[in-house]
Design an enzyme around this catalytic site. Structure first.
Site, PDB file in Angstrom:
ATOM      1  N   PHE A 141      11.912  15.256   9.790  1.00 21.24           N
ATOM      2  CA  PHE A 141      10.715  14.419  10.021  1.00 21.24           C
ATOM      3  C   PHE A 141      10.926  13.517  11.228  1.00 21.24           C
ATOM      4  CE2 PHE A 141       9.266  14.110   5.319  1.00 21.24           C
ATOM      5  CZ  PHE A 141       8.345  15.103   5.518  1.00 21.24           C
ATOM      6  N   GLU A 184       1.107   5.616   0.760  1.00 14.65           N
ATOM      7  CA  GLU A 184       0.488   6.764   1.447  1.00 14.65           C
ATOM      8  C   GLU A 184       0.829   8.071   0.724  1.00 14.65           C
ATOM      9  OE1 GLU A 184       0.580   6.669   5.700  1.00 14.65           O
ATOM     10  OE2 GLU A 184       1.140   8.780   5.776  1.00 14.65           O
ATOM     11  N   SER A 192       0.860  -1.193   0.000  1.00 15.88           N
ATOM     12  CA  SER A 192       0.000   0.000   0.000  1.00 15.88           C
ATOM     13  C   SER A 192       0.893   1.238   0.000  1.00 15.88           C
ATOM     14  CB  SER A 192      -0.954  -0.008   1.202  1.00 15.88           C
ATOM     15  OG  SER A 192      -0.252  -0.185   2.398  1.00 15.88           O
TER      16      SER A 192
HETATM   17  P1  FAD Z   1      -3.193   7.170  20.101  1.00 14.01           P
HETATM   18  O1  FAD Z   1      -3.217   5.726  19.811  1.00 14.01           O
HETATM   19  O2  FAD Z   1      -4.413   7.785  20.705  1.00 14.01           O
HETATM   20  O3  FAD Z   1      -1.929   7.419  21.054  1.00 14.01           O
HETATM   21  C1  FAD Z   1      -1.462   8.727  21.334  1.00 14.01           C
HETATM   22  C2  FAD Z   1      -0.714   8.762  22.653  1.00 14.01           C
HETATM   23  O4  FAD Z   1      -1.636   8.665  23.737  1.00 14.01           O
HETATM   24  C3  FAD Z   1       0.271   7.628  22.873  1.00 14.01           C
HETATM   25  O5  FAD Z   1       1.332   8.114  23.612  1.00 14.01           O
HETATM   26  C4  FAD Z   1      -0.524   6.585  23.657  1.00 14.01           C
HETATM   27  O6  FAD Z   1       0.308   5.776  24.464  1.00 14.01           O
HETATM   28  C5  FAD Z   1      -1.438   7.473  24.476  1.00 14.01           C
HETATM   29  N1  FAD Z   1      -2.795   6.903  24.653  1.00 14.01           N
HETATM   30  C6  FAD Z   1      -3.520   6.233  23.708  1.00 14.01           C
HETATM   31  N2  FAD Z   1      -4.732   5.919  24.170  1.00 14.01           N
HETATM   32  C7  FAD Z   1      -4.791   6.391  25.427  1.00 14.01           C
HETATM   33  C8  FAD Z   1      -5.812   6.392  26.417  1.00 14.01           C
HETATM   34  N3  FAD Z   1      -7.010   5.832  26.180  1.00 14.01           N
HETATM   35  N4  FAD Z   1      -5.538   6.992  27.610  1.00 14.01           N
HETATM   36  C9  FAD Z   1      -4.330   7.566  27.852  1.00 14.01           C
HETATM   37  N5  FAD Z   1      -3.330   7.592  26.944  1.00 14.01           N
HETATM   38  C10 FAD Z   1      -3.560   7.024  25.741  1.00 14.01           C
HETATM   39  N6  FAD Z   1      -1.284  12.413  12.042  1.00 14.01           N
HETATM   40  C11 FAD Z   1      -2.159  13.276  11.452  1.00 14.01           C
HETATM   41  O7  FAD Z   1      -2.415  14.351  11.988  1.00 14.01           O
HETATM   42  N7  FAD Z   1      -2.739  12.960  10.244  1.00 14.01           N
HETATM   43  C12 FAD Z   1      -2.502  11.780   9.613  1.00 14.01           C
HETATM   44  O8  FAD Z   1      -3.044  11.529   8.546  1.00 14.01           O
HETATM   45  C13 FAD Z   1      -1.598  10.852  10.234  1.00 14.01           C
HETATM   46  N8  FAD Z   1      -1.350   9.639   9.669  1.00 14.01           N
HETATM   47  C14 FAD Z   1      -0.559   8.734  10.343  1.00 14.01           C
HETATM   48  C15 FAD Z   1      -0.404   7.439   9.794  1.00 14.01           C
HETATM   49  C16 FAD Z   1       0.370   6.498  10.453  1.00 14.01           C
HETATM   50  C17 FAD Z   1       0.499   5.099   9.857  1.00 14.01           C
HETATM   51  C18 FAD Z   1       1.030   6.847  11.665  1.00 14.01           C
HETATM   52  C19 FAD Z   1       1.926   5.835  12.358  1.00 14.01           C
HETATM   53  C20 FAD Z   1       0.884   8.113  12.201  1.00 14.01           C
HETATM   54  C21 FAD Z   1       0.075   9.070  11.562  1.00 14.01           C
HETATM   55  N9  FAD Z   1      -0.149  10.336  12.098  1.00 14.01           N
HETATM   56  C22 FAD Z   1      -1.000  11.217  11.468  1.00 14.01           C
HETATM   57  C23 FAD Z   1       0.502  10.755  13.346  1.00 14.01           C
HETATM   58  C24 FAD Z   1      -0.397  10.492  14.569  1.00 14.01           C
HETATM   59  O9  FAD Z   1      -1.586  11.217  14.471  1.00 14.01           O
HETATM   60  C25 FAD Z   1       0.384  10.935  15.798  1.00 14.01           C
HETATM   61  O10 FAD Z   1       1.478  10.078  16.021  1.00 14.01           O
HETATM   62  C26 FAD Z   1      -0.452  11.102  17.065  1.00 14.01           C
HETATM   63  O11 FAD Z   1       0.368  11.741  18.048  1.00 14.01           O
HETATM   64  C27 FAD Z   1      -0.899   9.799  17.666  1.00 14.01           C
HETATM   65  O12 FAD Z   1      -1.900   9.226  16.957  1.00 14.01           O
HETATM   66  P2  FAD Z   1      -2.394   7.750  17.353  1.00 14.01           P
HETATM   67  O13 FAD Z   1      -3.559   7.479  16.501  1.00 14.01           O
HETATM   68  O14 FAD Z   1      -1.283   6.803  17.336  1.00 14.01           O
HETATM   69  O15 FAD Z   1      -2.846   8.043  18.859  1.00 14.01           O
END
Ligand code: FAD
Length: 274
Positions: free
Chosen positions: A206, A7, A5
């Site tokens: 980055f 991105e 895939s």
């Molecule tokens: P989460 O899984 O919510 O985790 C974020 C942080 O909070 C972590 O430190 C985790 O340990 C902690 N955490 C998680 N759940 C909880 C909870 N319930 N209670 C307390 N703490 C918790 N960013 C963008 O803005 N746009 C994009 O399109 C984008 N695409 C991405 C694609 C990929 C494949 C990846 C790996 C990252 C991407 N990101 C993108 C970056 C991402 O949004 C950031 O890394 C963001 O800080 C975390 O997103 P997450 O979904 O992993 O968050």
């Protein structure tokens, strides 16, 4: 079967979009499972992400929009999910997202990716295949590796079907992460996200921002090449190909390329692998 895939990020101009669609056509020849398109947290690229997703989807290969929950209201998210459903989209990359510093999470209705996954499942049932993010080198804001693993498991339990990792240049970090979460009962595919190396200063910037480590020996070699972009590209291709080979030989189910909207660097690696 090894999945593939790619991105993209949403372009800002019509000319940029035309170029991106040409890149998409080149990459489509390799039959990827989907093209994903990033989403600026807080809805900052809402219309542009939607437009690129629509343009890709209309040309045949499935598009998978990224959707982040911080800064977007539930109503905004609900509306976008319905628009994507109407477009025939069936896969979403569900994320928390990063708001610009200062804007904080406090005002968000949904604060973490597990809450977004739950919300999408509650709103749309099993319509979407949901991808979530994984961090083999730990999310930069996590309070501990252990907690980060537990938070990853929460997203899976909330209904994620598959995960894509942050990029890394150390295959062992991937294997370690997979072993740890398998021991915690996670059995969904975890696809390595791969960043081709083409430009050292951009990559360093980055990597600092997202917490991905460039091993010292790679950094030093890239620095030594200075402006010699041909050597950087050749070295980058060799390093990334070797790592991907190790990942696939070690059981990784596929590769997700962070293309930065370019075809060649990802394809050079992919052609070495197949
Ligand atoms: P989460 O899984 O919510 O985790 C974020 C942080 O909070 C972590 O430190 C985790 O340990 C902690 N955490 C998680 N759940 C909880 C909870 N319930 N209670 C307390 N703490 C918790 N960013 C963008 O803005 N746009 C994009 O399109 C984008 N695409 C991405 C694609 C990929 C494949 C990846 C790996 C990252 C991407 N990101 C993108 C970056 C991402 O949004 C950031 O890394 C963001 O800080 C975390 O997103 P997450 O979904 O992993 O968050």
């Amino acid at each position: 079967m090894t999945t593939l895939s790619f991105e993209f990020f949403p372009t800002k101009s019509e000319e940029g979009t035309d170029k991106l669609l040409a890149v998409r056509d080149t990459l489509a020849e390799y039959n990827p499972e989907f093209f994903s398109v990033t989403y600026g947290a807080g809805g900052s690229t809402r219309d542009r992400t939607y437009a690129i997703v629509k343009a890709i989807q209309e040309r045949g290969i499935p598009a998978a929009p990224h959707l982040s929950c911080v800064g977007d209201s539930k109503e905004d998210l609900r509306q976008l999910l319905n628009e994507y459903k109407d477009l025939g989209i069936d896969r979403i990359v569900a994320l928390r997202g990063d708001l610009p510093s200062g804007s904080g999470l406090a005002n968000s209705e949904l604060r973490y990716a597990n809450e977004l996954v739950e919300f999408i499942r509650a709103e749309t049932g099993d319509h979407f295949t949901l991808e979530v993010a994984a961090y083999p080198e730990m999310h930069p804001q996590a309070t501990s590796f252990e907690k980060d693993l537990q938070n990853f498991v929460r997203k899976v339990k909330a209904g994620a079907d598959s995960a894509i990792t942050q990029y890394f240049f150390n295959a062992d970090s991937y294997f370690h992460f997979v072993d740890r979460v398998r021991a915690m009962g996670v059995d969904i595919p975890i696809i390595p996200g791969i960043m081709p190396i083409t430009n050292y200063s951009k990559l360093a910037r980055f990597s600092d921002a997202c917490g991905a480590e460039i091993p010292r020996w790679i950094r030093k070699q890239l620095e030594a090449y200075g402006d010699d972009s041909q050597s950087i590209q050749q070295f980058g291709e060799d390093v990334v190909t070797d790592m991907c080979r190790r990942l696939l030989d070690g059981g990784a189910p596929g590769i997700h390329f962070y293309t930065l909207n370019q075809a060649e660097a990802s394809l050079r690696v992919w052609r070495n692998l197949v």
